[in-house]
Design a protein around this motif. Structure first.
Motif: not given
Lengths: 277, 209
Positions: A154, A157, A161, B56, B121-123, B177, B188, B192
């Protein structure tokens, strides 16, 4: 996979009980066979209960009651070993502990039935219990390792990003910078230069115009011939009114002029535009 | 079926009993309103046959939807307009039920459409295709004031919902991404979800005060 395992265990239990009843002479042969068939079909009927948090214990109680009854009636204590298989068929930790308690009661019943002198059964049970505890220990260890790795991935990740976001920006920055430097050294054709800028700066239109011979290369939506006069005169307001756009960036680079046109909004970071202006 | 489960879940968690359920030949729509008013703010989550809760990419938007429902119910209901949550399913094109629902309500009654795909999801980047100049200026202001780390992007590939409708659309894309298609649900992260819901709420508060 687990679902089929449960069906298989119940099928084996009822089939074994039927075979035992047929092979040995008992007083109530037919009722025992009927009871085993009913036991298998009740599992199919009560199968939806297994998805409920509380009702699934009814299914387990019926299983252990049946095994206990069969052991009590047939005097064959080795049939009680099926309770170990039932313990292994569940997935959650709490279920396993509850079923272990049930299993111990069946074990006590079968020991009582033989007057506490059946040592083979005792060792079999001890062996099974040891393997169940080993399974538990391995499972817990695996889970803790899995969680550790998950936490690590995690974090990776998250870092990825952030890094890829920055990488995207610096990639554009480098591409635009390099293209401008190459254009000044005439290493690159104007068409390619226009292509790179159109890709990296999200413009509606990019035009590059040679003032000496009025040749131009253009990429995008607003590629009209009659806007060249506005560019040569440096009349940005006239150009805006002609095309009905909000943002025009004009840059003189010696013999060449570079024009970026945005219809309503500058769709790129301001830092990227600062390279050009 | 995911829509049935979602309906049950919403009913149990938030006591939402008046969820409308409409089916058509190819698709199905689930919608409910929070707040009162003539104009709508649509929150959409289009689903197609690829939907897989173990990934996800599909589970996070659902979490964002639940979190925004929770905030609207427990913290503050909208005033002056109503929020309509629209979860749609279609086998072929997931945007079809949304578009038909928009024409059913009437385009002039919709203030903005918030598409929750690819959120959490981020970004996340705001897709600026479907937004007008004033909204974009307000977004710039929000980003400056609140120190949100969220970028803007212009989509040229024509996949976004903004290409298919001519109303205002606030939607997001997770770019760059490269792992978004393969990551499992275990990745998860509550932070976010909170971040993107916070942004959407700030946006609605500033723009439709």
């Amino acid at each position: 996979m687990r679902n089929y395992f449960g069906f298989l265990i119940r099928f084996i239990i009822s089939a074994t009980v039927i075979t035992t009843a047929i092979l040995y002479q008992y007083d109530f042969k037919v009722p025992l066979i009927i009871l085993s068939v009913i036991y298998f079909f009740q599992y199919i009927l009560l199968y939806p209960f297994l998805s409920d948090r509380l009702l699934k214990h009814i299914v387990y109680i019926v299983d252990f009651l049946f095994i206990g009854y069969v052991v009590f009636v047939t005097d064959n204590v080795y049939l009680s070993l099926f309770s170990v298989m039932l313990v292994l068929s569940v997935t959650t930790k709490i279920d396993m502990i509850i079923l272990l308690l049930f299993m111990l009661s069946i074990f006590g019943l079968s020991l009582y039935k033989y007057g506490f002198y059946e040592f083979t059964l005792l060792f079999l049970y001890v062996g099974f219990l040891a393997s169940i505890f080993e399974f538990f220990r391995k499972k817990l260890e695996f889970e803790s390792r899995y969680n550790k790795l998950l936490e690590l991935s995690k974090n990776i990740y998250r870092d990825n990003l952030i890094c890829s976001d920055k990488l995207d920006f610096f990639q554009r920055y480098y591409n635009v910078n390099l293209a401008i430097r190459k254009l000044k050294e005439k290493d690159i054709k104007p068409e390619e230069f226009v292509e790179i800028l159109y890709k990296n700066l999200n413009c509606d239109t990019v035009i590059i115009l040679d003032k000496t011979d009025k040749s131009y290369s253009c990429k995008g939506f607003y590629c009209y011939d009659d806007i060249l006069n506005f560019i040569i005169n440096g009349d940005i307001v006239g150009l805006k009114n002609r095309l009905n756009v909000k943002f025009v960036v004009l840059k003189d680079m010696g013999e060449l002029s570079l024009i970026l046109i945005y219809k309503d909004y500058i769709r790129v970071d301001k830092e990227l535009l600062e390279i050009i202006v | 079926m995911i829509l049935d489960e979602l309906k049950k879940d919403l009913n149990r968690k938030f006591g939402l009993s008046d969820i409308y359920d409409e089916g058509s030949t190819s698709g199905r729509v689930l919608y409910f309103d929070i707040g009162y008013g003539e104009k709508f703010v649509l929150f959409t989550l289009p689903i197609d046959k690829d939907f897989d809760l173990s990934l996800l990419k599909y589970s996070m938007p659902l979490e964002v939807l639940k979190e925004s429902v929770r905030r609207f119910i427990e913290i503050k209901a909208p005033t002056g307009y109503r929020i309509r949550f629209l979860i749609s399913f279609d086998k072929e094109d997931r945007y079809n039920p949304v578009i038909s629902h928009i024409s059913k309500i009437g385009k002039d009654k919709i203030l903005i459409l918030v598409n929750l795909e690819e959120t959490g999801l981020g970004n996340e980047k705001i897709v600026i295709n479907g937004l007008d100049y004033m909204s974009l200026l307000k977004i710039d202001k929000i980003l400056d004031e609140n120190k949100f780390r969220i970028g803007k992007i212009f989509r040229k590939d024509g996949i976004s919902l903004a290409y298919k409708t001519d109303i205002k659309v606030l939607e997001f894309v997770s770019f760059p991404n490269e792992f978004k298609d393969v990551l499992k649900r275990e990745f998860f992260d509550k932070k976010r979800v909170d971040f993107i819901v916070m942004f959407i709420f700030t946006f609605l508060k500033k723009v439709f005060r």
